[in-house]
Design an enzyme around this catalytic site. Structure first.
Site, PDB file in Angstrom:
ATOM      1  N   LEU A 135     -16.076  -9.759  12.275  1.00 54.06           N
ATOM      2  CA  LEU A 135     -15.418 -10.524  13.347  1.00 54.06           C
ATOM      3  C   LEU A 135     -16.449 -11.103  14.325  1.00 54.06           C
ATOM      4  O   LEU A 135     -16.443 -12.310  14.607  1.00 54.06           O
ATOM      5  CB  LEU A 135     -14.444  -9.585  14.078  1.00 54.06           C
ATOM      6  CG  LEU A 135     -13.769 -10.133  15.328  1.00 54.06           C
ATOM      7  CD1 LEU A 135     -12.876 -11.317  14.984  1.00 54.06           C
ATOM      8  CD2 LEU A 135     -12.939  -9.031  15.998  1.00 54.06           C
TER       9      LEU A 135
ATOM     10  N   GLY B  40     -19.821 -11.133  13.938  1.00 53.05           N
ATOM     11  CA  GLY B  40     -20.876 -11.874  13.233  1.00 53.05           C
ATOM     12  C   GLY B  40     -20.435 -13.299  12.953  1.00 53.05           C
ATOM     13  O   GLY B  40     -21.194 -14.255  13.168  1.00 53.05           O
TER      14      GLY B  40
ATOM     15  N   TYR C   2     -17.296   7.190  13.450  1.00 53.48           N
ATOM     16  CA  TYR C   2     -17.763   5.803  13.649  1.00 53.48           C
ATOM     17  C   TYR C   2     -18.536   5.692  14.963  1.00 53.48           C
ATOM     18  O   TYR C   2     -19.619   5.097  15.019  1.00 53.48           O
ATOM     19  CB  TYR C   2     -16.541   4.877  13.662  1.00 53.48           C
ATOM     20  CG  TYR C   2     -16.838   3.461  14.050  1.00 53.48           C
ATOM     21  CD1 TYR C   2     -17.429   2.586  13.147  1.00 53.48           C
ATOM     22  CD2 TYR C   2     -16.523   2.982  15.324  1.00 53.48           C
ATOM     23  CE1 TYR C   2     -17.705   1.269  13.504  1.00 53.48           C
ATOM     24  CE2 TYR C   2     -16.794   1.674  15.692  1.00 53.48           C
ATOM     25  CZ  TYR C   2     -17.384   0.814  14.772  1.00 53.48           C
ATOM     26  OH  TYR C   2     -17.653  -0.475  15.139  1.00 53.48           O
TER      27      TYR C   2
ATOM     28  N   PRO D 299     -19.968  -4.258  23.025  1.00 50.44           N
ATOM     29  CA  PRO D 299     -18.838  -5.166  23.227  1.00 50.44           C
ATOM     30  C   PRO D 299     -17.540  -4.397  23.457  1.00 50.44           C
ATOM     31  O   PRO D 299     -17.345  -3.319  22.908  1.00 50.44           O
ATOM     32  CB  PRO D 299     -18.769  -5.947  21.908  1.00 50.44           C
ATOM     33  CG  PRO D 299     -19.510  -5.149  20.910  1.00 50.44           C
ATOM     34  CD  PRO D 299     -20.424  -4.203  21.635  1.00 50.44           C
ATOM     35  N   THR D 300     -16.672  -4.966  24.256  1.00 48.59           N
ATOM     36  CA  THR D 300     -15.346  -4.387  24.436  1.00 48.59           C
ATOM     37  C   THR D 300     -14.485  -4.725  23.213  1.00 48.59           C
ATOM     38  O   THR D 300     -14.969  -5.328  22.252  1.00 48.59           O
ATOM     39  CB  THR D 300     -14.719  -4.902  25.754  1.00 48.59           C
ATOM     40  OG1 THR D 300     -13.602  -4.092  26.048  1.00 48.59           O
ATOM     41  CG2 THR D 300     -14.308  -6.366  25.662  1.00 48.59           C
ATOM     42  N   ASN D 301     -13.204  -4.330  23.214  1.00 46.94           N
ATOM     43  CA  ASN D 301     -12.334  -4.583  22.049  1.00 46.94           C
ATOM     44  C   ASN D 301     -12.226  -6.087  21.805  1.00 46.94           C
ATOM     45  O   ASN D 301     -11.723  -6.815  22.660  1.00 46.94           O
ATOM     46  CB  ASN D 301     -10.938  -4.017  22.305  1.00 46.94           C
ATOM     47  CG  ASN D 301     -10.987  -2.526  22.554  1.00 46.94           C
ATOM     48  OD1 ASN D 301     -11.223  -1.748  21.647  1.00 46.94           O
ATOM     49  ND2 ASN D 301     -10.821  -2.129  23.804  1.00 46.94           N
TER      50      ASN D 301
ATOM     51  N   TRP E 108       2.877   2.042  17.040  1.00 46.47           N
ATOM     52  CA  TRP E 108       2.329   3.398  17.039  1.00 46.47           C
ATOM     53  C   TRP E 108       2.067   3.913  18.449  1.00 46.47           C
ATOM     54  O   TRP E 108       1.683   3.141  19.337  1.00 46.47           O
ATOM     55  CB  TRP E 108       1.004   3.435  16.287  1.00 46.47           C
ATOM     56  CG  TRP E 108       1.085   2.905  14.902  1.00 46.47           C
ATOM     57  CD1 TRP E 108       2.226   2.695  14.170  1.00 46.47           C
ATOM     58  CD2 TRP E 108      -0.012   2.502  14.083  1.00 46.47           C
ATOM     59  NE1 TRP E 108       1.897   2.193  12.936  1.00 46.47           N
ATOM     60  CE2 TRP E 108       0.540   2.064  12.853  1.00 46.47           C
ATOM     61  CE3 TRP E 108      -1.393   2.465  14.251  1.00 46.47           C
ATOM     62  CZ2 TRP E 108      -0.257   1.599  11.811  1.00 46.47           C
ATOM     63  CZ3 TRP E 108      -2.188   2.013  13.230  1.00 46.47           C
ATOM     64  CH2 TRP E 108      -1.618   1.585  12.014  1.00 46.47           C
TER      65      TRP E 108
ATOM     66  N   ARG F  34      -6.082  -0.996  27.135  1.00 47.37           N
ATOM     67  CA  ARG F  34      -7.285  -1.515  26.484  1.00 47.37           C
ATOM     68  C   ARG F  34      -7.696  -2.812  27.167  1.00 47.37           C
ATOM     69  O   ARG F  34      -6.836  -3.578  27.612  1.00 47.37           O
ATOM     70  CB  ARG F  34      -7.021  -1.841  25.005  1.00 47.37           C
ATOM     71  CG  ARG F  34      -6.692  -0.642  24.117  1.00 47.37           C
ATOM     72  CD  ARG F  34      -7.929   0.194  23.813  1.00 47.37           C
ATOM     73  NE  ARG F  34      -7.617   1.318  22.944  1.00 47.37           N
ATOM     74  CZ  ARG F  34      -7.187   2.505  23.376  1.00 47.37           C
ATOM     75  NH1 ARG F  34      -7.022   2.729  24.664  1.00 47.37           N
ATOM     76  NH2 ARG F  34      -6.953   3.479  22.526  1.00 47.37           N
TER      77      ARG F  34
HETATM   78  P1  GDP Z   1      -8.552   2.043  19.351  1.00 51.52           P
HETATM   79  O1  GDP Z   1      -8.738   1.032  20.447  1.00 51.52           O
HETATM   80  O2  GDP Z   1      -9.832   2.562  18.782  1.00 51.52           O
HETATM   81  O3  GDP Z   1      -7.623   3.166  19.771  1.00 51.52           O
HETATM   82  O4  GDP Z   1      -7.893   1.335  18.078  1.00 51.52           O
HETATM   83  P2  GDP Z   1      -6.658   0.357  17.791  1.00 51.52           P
HETATM   84  O5  GDP Z   1      -6.976  -1.024  18.215  1.00 51.52           O
HETATM   85  O6  GDP Z   1      -6.328   0.556  16.332  1.00 51.52           O
HETATM   86  O7  GDP Z   1      -5.410   0.924  18.619  1.00 51.52           O
HETATM   87  C1  GDP Z   1      -5.223   0.720  19.988  1.00 51.52           C
HETATM   88  C2  GDP Z   1      -3.896   1.291  20.436  1.00 51.52           C
HETATM   89  O8  GDP Z   1      -2.812   0.512  19.890  1.00 51.52           O
HETATM   90  C3  GDP Z   1      -3.619   2.739  20.023  1.00 51.52           C
HETATM   91  O9  GDP Z   1      -3.009   3.387  21.142  1.00 51.52           O
HETATM   92  C4  GDP Z   1      -2.614   2.584  18.881  1.00 51.52           C
HETATM   93  O10 GDP Z   1      -1.798   3.728  18.720  1.00 51.52           O
HETATM   94  C5  GDP Z   1      -1.805   1.380  19.373  1.00 51.52           C
HETATM   95  N1  GDP Z   1      -1.028   0.704  18.315  1.00 51.52           N
HETATM   96  C6  GDP Z   1       0.319   0.480  18.362  1.00 51.52           C
HETATM   97  N2  GDP Z   1       0.742  -0.105  17.246  1.00 51.52           N
HETATM   98  C7  GDP Z   1      -0.358  -0.319  16.463  1.00 51.52           C
HETATM   99  C8  GDP Z   1      -0.554  -0.931  15.187  1.00 51.52           C
HETATM  100  O11 GDP Z   1       0.351  -1.415  14.515  1.00 51.52           O
HETATM  101  N3  GDP Z   1      -1.848  -0.969  14.732  1.00 51.52           N
HETATM  102  C9  GDP Z   1      -2.896  -0.457  15.447  1.00 51.52           C
HETATM  103  N4  GDP Z   1      -4.132  -0.548  14.938  1.00 51.52           N
HETATM  104  N5  GDP Z   1      -2.718   0.126  16.645  1.00 51.52           N
HETATM  105  C10 GDP Z   1      -1.483   0.199  17.162  1.00 51.52           C
END
Ligand code: GDP
Length: 317
Positions: A15, A17, A137, A164-166, A203, A210
């Protein structure tokens, strides 16, 4: 930058790169080496070294190594750790042996302790236990940072690291069980819209927060630190938008046009409760992102529609 200068983006298919390659190509600065099929396998030390001997890159961005969302980190911690360690070891050693003018290693915000004071400052690294869902990781990324510092100390190598941030953007991993939250939500909410589904269950609790920054803006910040930052301490690449997962889901639903209800499944993990970087060092250099969060989500959805959704529809036929 002088057009004679040779630039290598290790991990041109990731992403960040690919965002770096777009940025560098668009500015026409320097000559890009090791692009596409010319990029060596980054976990193969001799292939990487042969590439450096021949291509002689002056500036090296290390954006390689696999990454994934919370589910991928839980399922494949060994692969993620091993490959990221190998990428750092191979790239840094060859950059040192072949005397690259400067190297910037890209780490990750999950290198910070799970319960880090927010926003997370660079001096908070190594001050507490990591988040268990991505500990393997994150440990590899921390090792990459420390390896840059070790080369600086032992050999005076011109290596820096950036956190880097998310990130999200074009070319992201949109597979719901693999990707980070933004691409997963785009894919899941788009599919729910097409299927006229009434409820989508995401989830966790929806309460974690974030910070998100568009990959092209992060790429731009990488160029700024490569040009202006030279210190053993890593530098945060942040300054993005801070939202809860529930707020994010509402925004993504608006962008993709999903009008159903969003529910949460608290039996799935939340990960870190909060994750936001202190970007004051970067801001002191005069750097600011230029893409609004809404605009970045729209551009990412557009890319998804033109590249992923179209192919999926063709396969389904
Ligand atoms: P993190 O920032 O390392 O925790 O990774 P993620 O980007 O995968 O997830 C961020 C947050 O989004 C976590 O609290 C997950 O539980 C929530 N989340 C909710 N629904 C989803 C989904 O469908 N996919 C992912 N990847 N995360 C989800």
């Amino acid at each position: 930058m002088n057009p004679q200068v040779r630039i290598f983006v290790a991990g041109g298919d990731t992403l960040l790169g690919s965002a770096l390659l777009r940025r560098l190509g668009g500015r026409g600065c320097g000559t890009l080496v090791g692009v596409g099929h010319d990029e060596p396998c980054l976990t193969d030390a001799s292939a990487v070294d042969r590439f450096f001997a021949k291509a002689r890159p002056d500036y090296v961005f290390v954006a390689g190594g696999p990454s994934g969302g919370i589910a991928a980190n839980q399922r494949r911690p060994a692969d993620l750790m091993r490959e990221n360690l190998l990428v750092a070891i191979c790239a840094l050693e060859s950059a040192h042996r072949h005397r690259a003018a400067k190297l910037c290693y890209l780490a990750s915000a999950c290198a910070y302790p799970r319960l880090c004071p927010q926003p997370m400052r660079e001096d908070a690294l190594h001050t507490g236990p990591l988040e268990p869902t991505n500990e393997a990781y994150a440990t590899a990324k921390l090792a990459g940072i420390v390896l840059c510092q070790a080369y600086r100390r032992q050999y005076g190598a011109p290596f820096i690291s950036a956190i880097p941030t998310n990130a999200f953007g074009p070319g992201d991993d949109f597979r719901p069980e693999e990707g980070h939250v933004i691409p997963s939500l785009i894919a899941r909410l788009h599919a729910a819209k097409i299927a006229s589904q009434e409820v989508v269950t995401l989830w966790g609790t929806g309460t974690p927060r974030r910070e998100f920054l568009y990959a092209d803006d992060i790429a731009d910040a990488c160029l700024a630190v490569m040009a202006h930052y030279d210190d053993a301490s890593p530098i945060n690449l942040g300054g993005g938008t801070d939202v809860s997962i529930a707020e994010l889901a509402g925004l993504v639903a608006e962008v993709v046009g999903f009008r159903g209800r969003i529910a949460f499944d608290p039996s799935r993990p939340d990960g870190m409760p909060l994750k936001r970087l202190d970007a004051s060092r970067l801001q002191a250099m005069g750097w600011q992102p230029t893409t609004s969060f809404r605009q970045a989500l729209e551009q990412t959805y557009q890319w998804y529609m033109q590249n992923v959704a179209v192919e999926e529809a063709a396969h389904a036929r």
